[in-house]
Motif scaffolding. Structure first.
Motif, PDB file in Angstrom:
ATOM      1  N   TRP A 187       0.865  -1.192   0.000  1.00 24.59           N
ATOM      2  CA  TRP A 187       0.000   0.000   0.000  1.00 24.59           C
ATOM      3  C   TRP A 187       0.894   1.232   0.000  1.00 24.59           C
ATOM      4  O   TRP A 187       1.745   1.384   0.877  1.00 24.59           O
ATOM      5  N   GLN A 188       0.713   2.081  -0.995  1.00 21.61           N
ATOM      6  CA  GLN A 188       1.530   3.291  -1.066  1.00 21.61           C
ATOM      7  C   GLN A 188       0.791   4.448  -0.428  1.00 21.61           C
ATOM      8  O   GLN A 188      -0.381   4.706  -0.728  1.00 21.61           O
ATOM      9  N   GLY A 189       1.451   5.130   0.484  1.00 26.56           N
ATOM     10  CA  GLY A 189       0.820   6.264   1.141  1.00 26.56           C
ATOM     11  C   GLY A 189       1.673   6.781   2.281  1.00 26.56           C
ATOM     12  O   GLY A 189       2.863   6.477   2.393  1.00 26.56           O
ATOM     13  N   GLU A 190       1.043   7.575   3.147  1.00 28.33           N
ATOM     14  CA  GLU A 190       1.769   8.257   4.211  1.00 28.33           C
ATOM     15  C   GLU A 190       1.389   7.728   5.579  1.00 28.33           C
ATOM     16  O   GLU A 190       0.231   7.447   5.856  1.00 28.33           O
ATOM     17  N   ARG A 191       2.374   7.584   6.410  1.00 26.35           N
ATOM     18  CA  ARG A 191       2.186   7.261   7.818  1.00 26.35           C
ATOM     19  C   ARG A 191       3.200   8.030   8.631  1.00 26.35           C
ATOM     20  O   ARG A 191       4.397   7.942   8.371  1.00 26.35           O
ATOM     21  N   LEU A 192       2.704   8.817   9.586  1.00 27.02           N
ATOM     22  CA  LEU A 192       3.582   9.597  10.463  1.00 27.02           C
ATOM     23  C   LEU A 192       4.588  10.410   9.657  1.00 27.02           C
ATOM     24  O   LEU A 192       5.799  10.389   9.910  1.00 27.02           O
ATOM     25  N   CYS A 193       4.063  11.112   8.640  1.00 31.91           N
ATOM     26  CA  CYS A 193       4.845  12.031   7.791  1.00 31.91           C
ATOM     27  C   CYS A 193       5.868  11.312   6.909  1.00 31.91           C
ATOM     28  O   CYS A 193       6.788  11.961   6.387  1.00 31.91           O
ATOM     29  N   GLN A 194       5.728  10.014   6.729  1.00 29.64           N
ATOM     30  CA  GLN A 194       6.632   9.273   5.854  1.00 29.64           C
ATOM     31  C   GLN A 194       5.823   8.592   4.769  1.00 29.64           C
ATOM     32  O   GLN A 194       4.951   7.773   5.051  1.00 29.64           O
ATOM     33  N   THR A 195       6.120   8.946   3.508  1.00 27.94           N
ATOM     34  CA  THR A 195       5.428   8.352   2.371  1.00 27.94           C
ATOM     35  C   THR A 195       6.317   7.280   1.743  1.00 27.94           C
ATOM     36  O   THR A 195       7.459   7.549   1.363  1.00 27.94           O
ATOM     37  N   THR A 196       5.791   6.066   1.656  1.00 28.12           N
ATOM     38  CA  THR A 196       6.562   4.956   1.089  1.00 28.12           C
ATOM     39  C   THR A 196       5.606   3.840   0.694  1.00 28.12           C
ATOM     40  O   THR A 196       4.375   3.990   0.757  1.00 28.12           O
ATOM     41  N   ASN A 197       6.173   2.714   0.294  1.00 27.86           N
ATOM     42  CA  ASN A 197       5.392   1.513  -0.016  1.00 27.86           C
ATOM     43  C   ASN A 197       5.341   0.651   1.240  1.00 27.86           C
ATOM     44  O   ASN A 197       6.305  -0.040   1.564  1.00 27.86           O
ATOM     45  N   TRP A 198       4.219   0.708   1.925  1.00 28.92           N
ATOM     46  CA  TRP A 198       4.059   0.002   3.190  1.00 28.92           C
ATOM     47  C   TRP A 198       3.546  -1.415   2.963  1.00 28.92           C
ATOM     48  O   TRP A 198       2.849  -1.682   1.984  1.00 28.92           O
ATOM     49  N   LEU A 199       3.848  -2.303   3.883  1.00 28.13           N
ATOM     50  CA  LEU A 199       3.160  -3.587   3.956  1.00 28.13           C
ATOM     51  C   LEU A 199       1.954  -3.400   4.860  1.00 28.13           C
ATOM     52  O   LEU A 199       2.078  -2.862   5.955  1.00 28.13           O
ATOM     53  N   ARG A 200       0.788  -3.886   4.393  1.00 30.16           N
ATOM     54  CA  ARG A 200      -0.421  -3.709   5.190  1.00 30.16           C
ATOM     55  C   ARG A 200      -1.244  -4.982   5.185  1.00 30.16           C
ATOM     56  O   ARG A 200      -1.092  -5.866   4.338  1.00 30.16           O
ATOM     57  N   TRP A 201      -2.148  -5.046   6.181  1.00 24.81           N
ATOM     58  CA  TRP A 201      -3.045  -6.184   6.347  1.00 24.81           C
ATOM     59  C   TRP A 201      -4.444  -5.841   5.832  1.00 24.81           C
ATOM     60  O   TRP A 201      -4.910  -4.717   6.000  1.00 24.81           O
ATOM     61  N   TRP A 202      -5.118  -6.843   5.269  1.00 32.13           N
ATOM     62  CA  TRP A 202      -6.542  -6.773   4.921  1.00 32.13           C
ATOM     63  C   TRP A 202      -7.232  -8.004   5.493  1.00 32.13           C
ATOM     64  O   TRP A 202      -6.633  -9.092   5.531  1.00 32.13           O
ATOM     65  N   ASP A 203      -8.473  -7.854   5.935  1.00 38.64           N
ATOM     66  CA  ASP A 203      -9.200  -9.021   6.429  1.00 38.64           C
ATOM     67  C   ASP A 203      -9.767  -9.816   5.257  1.00 38.64           C
ATOM     68  O   ASP A 203      -9.624  -9.433   4.084  1.00 38.64           O
ATOM     69  N   LYS A 204     -10.424 -10.930   5.566  1.00 36.93           N
ATOM     70  CA  LYS A 204     -10.884 -11.824   4.504  1.00 36.93           C
ATOM     71  C   LYS A 204     -11.981 -11.214   3.645  1.00 36.93           C
ATOM     72  O   LYS A 204     -12.227 -11.673   2.524  1.00 36.93           O
ATOM     73  N   GLU A 205     -12.637 -10.162   4.175  1.00 37.81           N
ATOM     74  CA  GLU A 205     -13.649  -9.460   3.381  1.00 37.81           C
ATOM     75  C   GLU A 205     -13.031  -8.364   2.515  1.00 37.81           C
ATOM     76  O   GLU A 205     -13.742  -7.689   1.762  1.00 37.81           O
TER      77      GLU A 205
END
Length: 248
Positions: A187-205
């Protein structure tokens, strides 16, 4: 795709024993400034959605221990997950983890970006042991994730018949991780003023697991909307010569 270890290699003798108190753990610096933030973001999302329980052990750059051929071996992955561990006594700081001795086997290991000899895909079967060899043949970790945020490139390997098999992403580019019953993806976006390609979780839905700061912002917006609705209602009551404070 299966990464093969030479079939004529002698199986290692593995013992699960406590790390000696005087053992000096590796204190190497992280290889990339993004490694700690990527790991923290993964853990934050699990905690923010109530998926971390007291019996679990989730860590980053924390020693996983095995005694292989009478030699203590320690690897400190960028992120790992153990579903069930024995609690330590009050005031005792856990400085390493030995599976089968201190609790369940390590269920997930992740490594982020490395091009050294002991890199993520090294199958070196002699000390200091390649990471893939150690996780596949020694710890036998069911799910092994490797990630390069700069490509970005995410690979997930699952243990099948004693060897890692590279998994295929779904139509959304995500991988199902059965040990936590969640998908993982980029997921590409910003977290705590840092924009990068993050690894993120999604649920089964297919719902994205929000970070704690995203939940806080969502709550702030909800409160603001509630306040605006209340202000509009109050204004309409005053137009009808009704004091909104009198009926509150």
């Amino acid at each position: 795709m299966v990464l093969q270890v030479h079939p004529t290699q002698k199986e290692p003798t593995i013992i699960w024993e406590a790390l000696p108190a005087d053992f000096i753990l590796p204190d190497d610096p992280v290889e990339n400034i993004q490694q700690p933030t990527l790991a923290a973001a993964l853990t934050d999302a699990l905690g923010a959605t109530g998926r971390i329980q007291p019996q679990m052990l989730i860590g980053s750059n924390f020693g996983l221990v095995a005694t292989v051929n009478n030699k203590i071996v320690v690897k400190a992955p960028d992120w790992f997950y153990v579903p069930q561990v024995q609690p330590v006594a009050f005031g005792v700081i856990r400085r390493s983890y030995t599976q089968h001795l201190e609790g369940a086997a390590v269920a997930i290991v992740m490594e982020f970006l490395s091009d050294t000899e002991g890199g993520e895909l090294s199958v070196r079967s002699t000390p200091p042991y390649g990471k893939l060899y150690f996780y596949e043949r020694i710890l036998k970790v069911p799910t092994y994730v490797t990630y390069d945020p700069y490509e970005p490139n995410l690979e997930v390997r699952c243990l099948q018949n004693g060897q890692y098999t590279l998994q295929q992403a779904d139509a959304n580019g995500r991988f199902w991780i059965p040990e936590v019953e969640l998908f993982i993806g980029i997921w590409q976006g910003e977290r705590l003023c840092q924009t990068t390609n993050w690894l993120r979780w999604w649920d089964k839905e297919g719902n994205l697991l929000l970070w704690s700061n995203e939940q806080a912002e969502q709550e702030r917006q909800r409160a603001e909307q509630e306040r605006q609705r209340a202000d509009i209602l109050a204004a309409k009551l005053r137009e009808l010569n009704i004091d909104p404070d009198a009926i509150a």
